[in-house]
Motif scaffolding. Sequence first.
Motif, mmCIF file in Angstrom:
data_model
loop_
_atom_site.group_PDB
_atom_site.id
_atom_site.type_symbol
_atom_site.label_atom_id
_atom_site.label_comp_id
_atom_site.label_asym_id
_atom_site.label_seq_id
_atom_site.Cartn_x
_atom_site.Cartn_y
_atom_site.Cartn_z
ATOM 1 N N THR A 53 0.820 -1.200 0.000
ATOM 2 C CA THR A 53 0.000 0.000 0.000
ATOM 3 C C THR A 53 0.856 1.253 0.000
ATOM 4 O O THR A 53 1.996 1.244 0.437
ATOM 5 C CB THR A 53 -0.952 -0.004 1.215
ATOM 6 O OG1 THR A 53 -1.782 1.151 1.149
ATOM 7 C CG2 THR A 53 -0.213 0.006 2.530
ATOM 8 N N GLY A 54 0.289 2.345 -0.445
ATOM 9 C CA GLY A 54 0.955 3.638 -0.399
ATOM 10 C C GLY A 54 0.385 4.476 0.743
ATOM 11 O O GLY A 54 0.572 5.681 0.796
ATOM 12 N N ARG A 55 -0.311 3.836 1.627
ATOM 13 C CA ARG A 55 -0.978 4.525 2.734
ATOM 14 C C ARG A 55 0.043 4.935 3.797
ATOM 15 O O ARG A 55 1.125 4.400 3.866
ATOM 16 C CB ARG A 55 -2.033 3.604 3.328
ATOM 17 C CG ARG A 55 -3.076 3.153 2.280
ATOM 18 C CD ARG A 55 -4.127 2.280 2.896
ATOM 19 N NE ARG A 55 -4.857 3.007 3.917
ATOM 20 C CZ ARG A 55 -5.927 3.776 3.686
ATOM 21 N NH1 ARG A 55 -6.372 3.891 2.468
ATOM 22 N NH2 ARG A 55 -6.546 4.396 4.670
ATOM 23 N N PRO A 56 -0.338 5.900 4.666
ATOM 24 C CA PRO A 56 0.579 6.317 5.733
ATOM 25 C C PRO A 56 0.870 5.163 6.670
ATOM 26 O O PRO A 56 0.025 4.304 6.900
ATOM 27 C CB PRO A 56 -0.182 7.437 6.456
ATOM 28 C CG PRO A 56 -1.603 7.251 6.086
ATOM 29 C CD PRO A 56 -1.628 6.576 4.745
ATOM 30 N N GLY A 57 2.091 5.143 7.202
ATOM 31 C CA GLY A 57 2.469 4.038 8.064
ATOM 32 C C GLY A 57 3.297 4.439 9.262
ATOM 33 O O GLY A 57 3.821 3.577 9.952
ATOM 34 N N ARG A 58 3.411 5.747 9.548
ATOM 35 C CA ARG A 58 4.244 6.175 10.661
ATOM 36 C C ARG A 58 3.536 7.314 11.409
ATOM 37 O O ARG A 58 3.064 8.266 10.802
ATOM 38 C CB ARG A 58 5.589 6.663 10.136
ATOM 39 C CG ARG A 58 6.532 7.089 11.243
ATOM 40 C CD ARG A 58 7.862 7.525 10.696
ATOM 41 N NE ARG A 58 8.533 6.338 10.148
ATOM 42 C CZ ARG A 58 9.566 6.379 9.337
ATOM 43 N NH1 ARG A 58 10.055 7.538 8.963
ATOM 44 N NH2 ARG A 58 10.117 5.283 8.897
ATOM 45 N N TRP A 59 3.517 7.187 12.747
ATOM 46 C CA TRP A 59 2.921 8.216 13.609
ATOM 47 C C TRP A 59 3.914 8.522 14.729
ATOM 48 O O TRP A 59 4.534 7.622 15.276
ATOM 49 C CB TRP A 59 1.594 7.728 14.195
ATOM 50 C CG TRP A 59 0.562 7.529 13.131
ATOM 51 C CD1 TRP A 59 -0.355 8.420 12.708
ATOM 52 C CD2 TRP A 59 0.367 6.356 12.339
ATOM 53 N NE1 TRP A 59 -1.123 7.901 11.687
ATOM 54 C CE2 TRP A 59 -0.691 6.616 11.443
ATOM 55 C CE3 TRP A 59 0.984 5.103 12.257
ATOM 56 C CZ2 TRP A 59 -1.153 5.693 10.521
ATOM 57 C CZ3 TRP A 59 0.528 4.182 11.348
ATOM 58 C CH2 TRP A 59 -0.530 4.480 10.482
ATOM 59 N N ARG A 60 3.991 9.816 15.117
ATOM 60 C CA ARG A 60 4.970 10.254 16.122
ATOM 61 C C ARG A 60 4.274 11.056 17.229
ATOM 62 O O ARG A 60 3.237 11.662 17.006
ATOM 63 C CB ARG A 60 6.007 11.168 15.471
ATOM 64 C CG ARG A 60 6.835 10.509 14.421
ATOM 65 C CD ARG A 60 7.811 11.556 13.832
ATOM 66 N NE ARG A 60 8.773 10.923 12.983
ATOM 67 C CZ ARG A 60 8.654 10.826 11.666
ATOM 68 N NH1 ARG A 60 7.616 11.325 11.048
ATOM 69 N NH2 ARG A 60 9.591 10.226 10.965
ATOM 70 N N ASP A 61 4.944 11.055 18.357
ATOM 71 C CA ASP A 61 4.539 11.981 19.421
ATOM 72 C C ASP A 61 4.827 13.399 18.935
ATOM 73 O O ASP A 61 5.875 13.657 18.351
ATOM 74 C CB ASP A 61 5.386 11.742 20.691
ATOM 75 C CG ASP A 61 4.810 10.671 21.596
ATOM 76 O OD1 ASP A 61 3.572 10.534 21.627
ATOM 77 O OD2 ASP A 61 5.605 9.993 22.278
ATOM 78 N N ARG A 62 3.894 14.311 19.180
ATOM 79 C CA ARG A 62 4.089 15.706 18.836
ATOM 80 C C ARG A 62 3.622 16.565 20.009
ATOM 81 O O ARG A 62 2.905 16.090 20.892
ATOM 82 C CB ARG A 62 3.309 16.082 17.563
ATOM 83 C CG ARG A 62 3.847 15.414 16.317
ATOM 84 C CD ARG A 62 5.234 15.998 15.988
ATOM 85 N NE ARG A 62 5.864 15.224 14.934
ATOM 86 C CZ ARG A 62 7.050 14.647 15.045
ATOM 87 N NH1 ARG A 62 7.729 14.700 16.152
ATOM 88 N NH2 ARG A 62 7.571 14.012 14.050
ATOM 89 N N LYS A 63 3.962 17.820 19.969
ATOM 90 C CA LYS A 63 3.571 18.720 21.054
ATOM 91 C C LYS A 63 2.054 18.826 21.161
ATOM 92 O O LYS A 63 1.495 18.833 22.250
ATOM 93 C CB LYS A 63 4.167 20.111 20.850
ATOM 94 C CG LYS A 63 5.647 20.155 21.063
ATOM 95 C CD LYS A 63 6.174 21.541 20.880
ATOM 96 C CE LYS A 63 7.696 21.512 21.034
ATOM 97 N NZ LYS A 63 8.302 22.809 20.823
ATOM 98 N N GLY A 64 1.386 18.856 20.036
ATOM 99 C CA GLY A 64 -0.066 19.023 20.037
ATOM 100 C C GLY A 64 -0.839 17.716 20.185
ATOM 101 O O GLY A 64 -2.046 17.732 20.415
#
Length: 188
Positions: A53-64
Amino acid sequence: MRKVQSSFYRCEGGVDVVVDGFAYAVTVRQEFPQSTNPERSARLVVEIVHGLTGRPGRWRDRKGRTLEQALGVVLGEIEARAVEDARRRVSEERAREEREVRWRAAVEEAKERAAREQIAEVLREEAGCWREAVAIGEYCDALERRLGELEEDWDERSLESGRRWLAWAREYVRDIDPLQPSRYADST
Protein backbone atom coordinates in the motif's frame (compact mmCIF):
# COMPACT_ATOMS: atom_id res chain seq x y z
CA MET A 1 -17.06 -8.77 13.45
CA ARG A 2 -13.38 -8.90 12.61
CA LYS A 3 -11.06 -11.43 14.15
CA VAL A 4 -8.00 -9.67 15.59
CA GLN A 5 -4.95 -11.53 16.87
CA SER A 6 -1.63 -10.23 17.97
CA SER A 7 1.79 -11.49 18.97
CA PHE A 8 4.41 -9.43 20.73
CA TYR A 9 8.15 -9.34 20.04
CA ARG A 10 9.89 -7.89 23.12
CA CYS A 11 13.37 -7.44 21.70
CA GLU A 12 12.05 -5.82 18.53
CA GLY A 13 9.43 -3.65 20.24
CA GLY A 14 6.80 -4.87 17.82
CA VAL A 15 3.58 -6.73 17.55
CA ASP A 16 1.81 -8.49 14.69
CA VAL A 17 -1.82 -7.48 14.46
CA VAL A 18 -3.89 -9.95 12.42
CA VAL A 19 -7.22 -8.81 11.00
CA ASP A 20 -9.26 -11.29 8.95
CA GLY A 21 -6.17 -13.37 8.24
CA PHE A 22 -3.98 -10.42 7.22
CA ALA A 23 -0.98 -9.75 9.47
CA TYR A 24 0.36 -6.26 9.99
CA ALA A 25 3.65 -5.73 11.81
CA VAL A 26 3.41 -2.77 14.16
CA THR A 27 6.56 -1.51 15.87
CA VAL A 28 6.96 1.00 18.66
CA ARG A 29 10.34 2.60 19.22
CA GLN A 30 11.98 5.74 20.55
CA GLU A 31 12.22 8.42 17.92
CA PHE A 32 15.54 9.72 19.31
CA PRO A 33 17.07 6.90 21.40
CA GLN A 34 20.51 8.56 21.59
CA SER A 35 19.20 11.93 22.78
CA THR A 36 20.18 13.18 26.24
CA ASN A 37 17.20 15.51 26.29
CA PRO A 38 14.55 13.70 28.42
CA GLU A 39 11.64 15.26 26.52
CA ARG A 40 13.14 14.33 23.16
CA SER A 41 14.20 10.79 24.19
CA ALA A 42 10.69 10.10 25.51
CA ARG A 43 9.13 10.67 22.08
CA LEU A 44 7.85 7.48 20.45
CA VAL A 45 7.18 6.40 16.87
CA VAL A 46 4.62 3.76 15.82
CA GLU A 47 5.12 2.19 12.39
CA ILE A 48 3.10 -0.23 10.32
CA VAL A 49 5.09 -2.06 7.65
CA HIS A 50 3.96 -0.60 4.32
CA GLY A 51 3.58 -3.79 2.28
CA LEU A 52 1.62 -3.28 -0.96
CA THR A 53 0.00 0.00 0.00
CA GLY A 54 0.95 3.64 -0.40
CA ARG A 55 -0.98 4.53 2.73
CA PRO A 56 0.58 6.32 5.73
CA GLY A 57 2.47 4.04 8.06
CA ARG A 58 4.24 6.17 10.66
CA TRP A 59 2.92 8.22 13.61
CA ARG A 60 4.97 10.25 16.12
CA ASP A 61 4.54 11.98 19.42
CA ARG A 62 4.09 15.71 18.84
CA LYS A 63 3.57 18.72 21.05
CA GLY A 64 -0.07 19.02 20.04
CA ARG A 65 -0.86 15.29 20.11
CA THR A 66 0.57 12.35 21.94
CA LEU A 67 1.00 8.94 20.39
CA GLU A 68 -1.65 7.55 22.73
CA GLN A 69 -4.14 9.97 21.18
CA ALA A 70 -3.20 8.70 17.70
CA LEU A 71 -3.78 5.01 18.51
CA GLY A 72 -7.33 5.20 17.16
CA VAL A 73 -5.92 6.45 13.86
CA VAL A 74 -3.33 3.65 13.85
CA LEU A 75 -6.02 1.01 14.46
CA GLY A 76 -8.20 2.63 11.79
CA GLU A 77 -5.29 2.40 9.37
CA ILE A 78 -4.86 -1.30 10.13
CA GLU A 79 -8.60 -1.79 9.53
CA ALA A 80 -8.41 0.15 6.24
CA ARG A 81 -5.47 -1.97 5.10
CA ALA A 82 -7.38 -5.14 5.95
CA VAL A 83 -10.31 -3.91 3.82
CA GLU A 84 -7.93 -3.10 0.93
CA ASP A 85 -6.19 -6.45 1.26
CA ALA A 86 -9.54 -8.29 1.32
CA ARG A 87 -10.60 -6.47 -1.85
CA ARG A 88 -7.24 -7.27 -3.44
CA ARG A 89 -7.61 -10.94 -2.46
CA VAL A 90 -11.11 -11.07 -4.00
CA SER A 91 -9.86 -9.32 -7.14
CA GLU A 92 -6.88 -11.67 -7.45
CA GLU A 93 -9.12 -14.71 -6.94
CA ARG A 94 -11.54 -13.43 -9.58
CA ALA A 95 -8.64 -12.83 -11.97
CA ARG A 96 -7.29 -16.33 -11.26
CA GLU A 97 -10.72 -17.84 -11.95
CA GLU A 98 -11.03 -15.83 -15.17
CA ARG A 99 -7.58 -17.01 -16.29
CA GLU A 100 -8.61 -20.58 -15.53
CA VAL A 101 -11.83 -20.20 -17.55
CA ARG A 102 -9.85 -18.73 -20.48
CA TRP A 103 -7.29 -21.54 -20.17
CA ARG A 104 -10.00 -24.21 -20.25
CA ALA A 105 -11.63 -22.55 -23.26
CA ALA A 106 -8.26 -22.37 -25.05
CA VAL A 107 -7.57 -26.04 -24.31
CA GLU A 108 -11.04 -27.01 -25.55
CA GLU A 109 -10.55 -24.95 -28.71
CA ALA A 110 -7.13 -26.53 -29.28
CA LYS A 111 -8.64 -30.01 -28.88
CA GLU A 112 -11.38 -29.18 -31.38
CA ARG A 113 -8.83 -27.74 -33.83
CA ALA A 114 -6.64 -30.84 -33.48
CA ALA A 115 -9.61 -33.18 -34.02
CA ARG A 116 -10.74 -31.13 -37.04
CA GLU A 117 -7.20 -31.22 -38.48
CA GLN A 118 -6.98 -34.97 -37.93
CA ILE A 119 -10.29 -35.50 -39.73
CA ALA A 120 -9.19 -33.14 -42.52
CA GLU A 121 -6.00 -35.20 -42.95
CA VAL A 122 -8.09 -38.37 -43.33
CA LEU A 123 -10.26 -36.53 -45.86
CA ARG A 124 -7.19 -35.43 -47.86
CA GLU A 125 -5.88 -39.00 -47.84
CA GLU A 126 -9.23 -40.38 -49.02
CA ALA A 127 -9.49 -37.72 -51.75
CA GLY A 128 -6.00 -38.72 -52.91
CA CYS A 129 -6.99 -42.39 -52.94
CA TRP A 130 -10.16 -41.52 -54.83
CA ARG A 131 -8.17 -39.59 -57.46
CA GLU A 132 -5.80 -42.54 -57.78
CA ALA A 133 -8.76 -44.95 -58.08
CA VAL A 134 -10.35 -42.76 -60.78
CA ALA A 135 -7.07 -42.55 -62.73
CA ILE A 136 -6.43 -46.30 -62.47
CA GLY A 137 -10.09 -46.98 -63.34
CA GLU A 138 -9.73 -44.88 -66.50
CA TYR A 139 -6.52 -46.76 -67.27
CA CYS A 140 -8.41 -50.07 -66.81
CA ASP A 141 -11.17 -48.91 -69.17
CA ALA A 142 -8.57 -47.91 -71.77
CA LEU A 143 -6.72 -51.23 -71.29
CA GLU A 144 -9.97 -53.18 -71.70
CA ARG A 145 -10.75 -51.33 -74.95
CA ARG A 146 -7.20 -51.95 -76.18
CA LEU A 147 -7.39 -55.66 -75.34
CA GLY A 148 -10.63 -55.83 -77.30
CA GLU A 149 -8.96 -54.15 -80.27
CA LEU A 150 -5.93 -56.46 -80.15
CA GLU A 151 -7.88 -59.70 -79.65
CA GLU A 152 -7.32 -60.79 -83.23
CA ASP A 153 -3.66 -59.74 -83.41
CA TRP A 154 -2.37 -61.22 -80.13
CA ASP A 155 -1.97 -64.82 -79.15
CA GLU A 156 -4.22 -66.26 -76.47
CA ARG A 157 -1.47 -66.44 -73.89
CA SER A 158 -0.67 -62.68 -74.16
CA LEU A 159 -4.40 -61.82 -74.09
CA GLU A 160 -4.94 -63.96 -70.97
CA SER A 161 -1.99 -62.28 -69.25
CA GLY A 162 -3.49 -58.87 -70.13
CA ARG A 163 -6.93 -59.94 -68.80
CA ARG A 164 -5.42 -61.18 -65.52
CA TRP A 165 -3.56 -57.89 -65.15
CA LEU A 166 -6.83 -56.00 -65.87
CA ALA A 167 -8.76 -58.10 -63.31
CA TRP A 168 -6.09 -57.48 -60.68
CA ALA A 169 -6.07 -53.74 -61.46
CA ARG A 170 -9.90 -53.51 -61.18
CA GLU A 171 -9.77 -55.35 -57.84
CA TYR A 172 -7.05 -52.95 -56.67
CA VAL A 173 -9.25 -49.99 -57.67
CA ARG A 174 -12.10 -51.43 -55.55
CA ASP A 175 -9.69 -51.82 -52.62
CA ILE A 176 -8.40 -48.24 -52.69
CA ASP A 177 -11.54 -46.39 -53.77
CA PRO A 178 -12.96 -44.75 -50.62
CA LEU A 179 -16.35 -44.40 -52.32
CA GLN A 180 -16.88 -48.16 -52.57
CA PRO A 181 -19.81 -49.23 -50.32
CA SER A 182 -17.71 -52.02 -48.82
CA ARG A 183 -15.41 -49.35 -47.24
CA TYR A 184 -18.27 -48.14 -45.03
CA ALA A 185 -19.78 -51.51 -44.13
CA ASP A 186 -20.03 -52.23 -40.42
CA SER A 187 -17.04 -54.38 -39.51
CA THR A 188 -18.59 -55.83 -36.33
